[in-house]
Design an enzyme around this catalytic site. Sequence first.
Site, PDB file in Angstrom:
ATOM      1  N   ASP A  87      -8.296  -7.241   0.870  1.00 42.80           N
ATOM      2  CA  ASP A  87      -7.349  -7.498   1.965  1.00 42.80           C
ATOM      3  C   ASP A  87      -7.912  -6.945   3.253  1.00 42.80           C
ATOM      4  O   ASP A  87      -8.774  -6.058   3.245  1.00 42.80           O
ATOM      5  CB  ASP A  87      -6.002  -6.828   1.681  1.00 42.80           C
ATOM      6  CG  ASP A  87      -6.073  -5.331   1.954  1.00 42.80           C
ATOM      7  OD1 ASP A  87      -5.558  -4.895   3.000  1.00 42.80           O
ATOM      8  OD2 ASP A  87      -6.663  -4.592   1.144  1.00 42.80           O
ATOM      9  N   HIS A 135      -5.862 -21.123  11.216  1.00 42.95           N
ATOM     10  CA  HIS A 135      -7.250 -21.497  10.886  1.00 42.95           C
ATOM     11  C   HIS A 135      -7.978 -20.357  10.173  1.00 42.95           C
ATOM     12  O   HIS A 135      -8.630 -20.578   9.143  1.00 42.95           O
ATOM     13  CB  HIS A 135      -8.018 -21.891  12.147  1.00 42.95           C
ATOM     14  CG  HIS A 135      -9.489 -21.972  11.899  1.00 42.95           C
ATOM     15  ND1 HIS A 135     -10.082 -23.057  11.276  1.00 42.95           N
ATOM     16  CD2 HIS A 135     -10.484 -21.068  12.120  1.00 42.95           C
ATOM     17  CE1 HIS A 135     -11.372 -22.830  11.138  1.00 42.95           C
ATOM     18  NE2 HIS A 135     -11.645 -21.637  11.655  1.00 42.95           N
ATOM     19  N   CYS A 139      -8.009 -27.612   7.914  1.00 40.44           N
ATOM     20  CA  CYS A 139      -6.720 -26.953   8.153  1.00 40.44           C
ATOM     21  C   CYS A 139      -5.917 -27.723   9.197  1.00 40.44           C
ATOM     22  O   CYS A 139      -6.439 -28.601   9.901  1.00 40.44           O
ATOM     23  CB  CYS A 139      -6.925 -25.498   8.589  1.00 40.44           C
ATOM     24  SG  CYS A 139      -7.420 -25.275  10.318  1.00 40.44           S
ATOM     25  N   ASP A 143       0.852  -1.185   0.000  1.00 43.49           N
ATOM     26  CA  ASP A 143       0.000   0.000   0.000  1.00 43.49           C
ATOM     27  C   ASP A 143       0.890   1.238   0.000  1.00 43.49           C
ATOM     28  O   ASP A 143       2.104   1.158   0.162  1.00 43.49           O
ATOM     29  CB  ASP A 143      -0.965  -0.014   1.177  1.00 43.49           C
ATOM     30  CG  ASP A 143      -0.268   0.017   2.525  1.00 43.49           C
ATOM     31  OD1 ASP A 143       0.926   0.343   2.578  1.00 43.49           O
ATOM     32  OD2 ASP A 143      -0.921  -0.292   3.531  1.00 43.49           O
ATOM     33  N   CYS A 164      -7.472 -27.548  12.777  1.00 41.53           N
ATOM     34  CA  CYS A 164      -8.686 -28.334  13.012  1.00 41.53           C
ATOM     35  C   CYS A 164      -8.440 -29.833  12.932  1.00 41.53           C
ATOM     36  O   CYS A 164      -9.159 -30.623  13.546  1.00 41.53           O
ATOM     37  CB  CYS A 164      -9.770 -27.907  12.026  1.00 41.53           C
ATOM     38  SG  CYS A 164     -10.425 -26.255  12.371  1.00 41.53           S
ATOM     39  N   CYS A 201     -13.729 -27.994   8.600  1.00 35.41           N
ATOM     40  CA  CYS A 201     -12.459 -27.416   8.141  1.00 35.41           C
ATOM     41  C   CYS A 201     -11.362 -28.484   8.152  1.00 35.41           C
ATOM     42  O   CYS A 201     -11.284 -29.306   9.071  1.00 35.41           O
ATOM     43  CB  CYS A 201     -12.065 -26.254   9.045  1.00 35.41           C
ATOM     44  SG  CYS A 201     -10.504 -25.467   8.612  1.00 35.41           S
TER      45      CYS A 201
END
Length: 382
Positions: A269, A338, A309, A95, A312, A307
């Site tokens: 974002d 996560h 991931c 940015d 998890c 989930c």
Amino acid sequence: MEPVIKYELIKECSQTKARLGKIYTPHGVIETPIFMPVGTRATVKAMTPEELKDIGSQIILGNTYHLYLRPGHDLIAEAGGLHKFMNWDKPILTDSGGFQVFSLGGLRKITEEGVEFKSHIDGSKHFITPEKSIEIQNALGSDIMMAFDECVPYPKDWHYVKESLERTTRWAKRCKDANKNPDRQAVFGIIQGGMYKDLREESARQIIDLDFPGYAVGGLSVGEPGDLLLEVLDHTMPFLPKDKPRYFMGAGSPDYLIELVLRGIDMADCVLPTRIARNGTALTTRGKVVVRNAKYSRDFTALDNECDCYTCKNYSKAYIRHLFNVDEILGARLTTIHNLHFLLKLMENIREAIKEDRLLEFRREFYDKYGYPNYIDKLKGF
């Protein structure tokens, strides 16, 4: 000279204004629509670059303001640029530093030349011009650099916003002219205009006339009501060209991401998923889970049973709650992994739904699970 950033439109959703695409950059191809994790100070908090890749991150952000103050853009340039400095070989967007500078309030003074401000760290005085912002970003070596703009807070009167957007346009041209690495780095323009539809249209026309390779919708998600945000966005989007990427700055909740995509946004974002993770809140298919709460002390199930991931698959709510209660860093790390995985998987599922022309069905199913059964009925346009 060939543009350094190219956008390929692959498919437009038959039900909505959503679109499937690819952005070609010097450090790889980005499949859109995409969520971009924020790495403010050359790191996505609590995550290694390898972990980011494992959960599907295609591009991350760096913050010009913070990296300018510490460790300094000259040092990063000496290290070989931000990619080498932080060991990230995929695309980076930086940015302009504008949002951070303007959020300093009384610590900054705006002139036509640029902005004088005091560092939030030690009170030292600095002056950033559009040229200085691009100089810093050139040194960082990001693939996509954002033009220096004024991010107007909500609410502001029409006359102030008009003067601001016209200055933003003049600054945008100066940013484009200041780019010393046009063969390796691209500048995106930012559309402002506050909550005023006529000013949004005026800003869009002015910025698009400068012919940037991509455009951001700035100055939203700055405290205005959600319905007003979507109303202004709905009015702005038709003015953006179809053959270039469209970036919404500062949105990271699942509902906002879905609504932005439906309106044709390609990139978004936000620090939200990592920030709330460090405070013990997880994003799940059934809504937010504040894992610090006592009711999870003997809950040996995963944060989200749907989930896959790393967190998890291996850890329970009870264990993660324990980590937060004893101030162990691992708690923040597991919840961050996560949350970012959750949003990146959400965007992957959205891309698949666009491909299969079932985005509205996906949206309704997601909201029904997430806890917004009446929310979508209030939204206009779809």
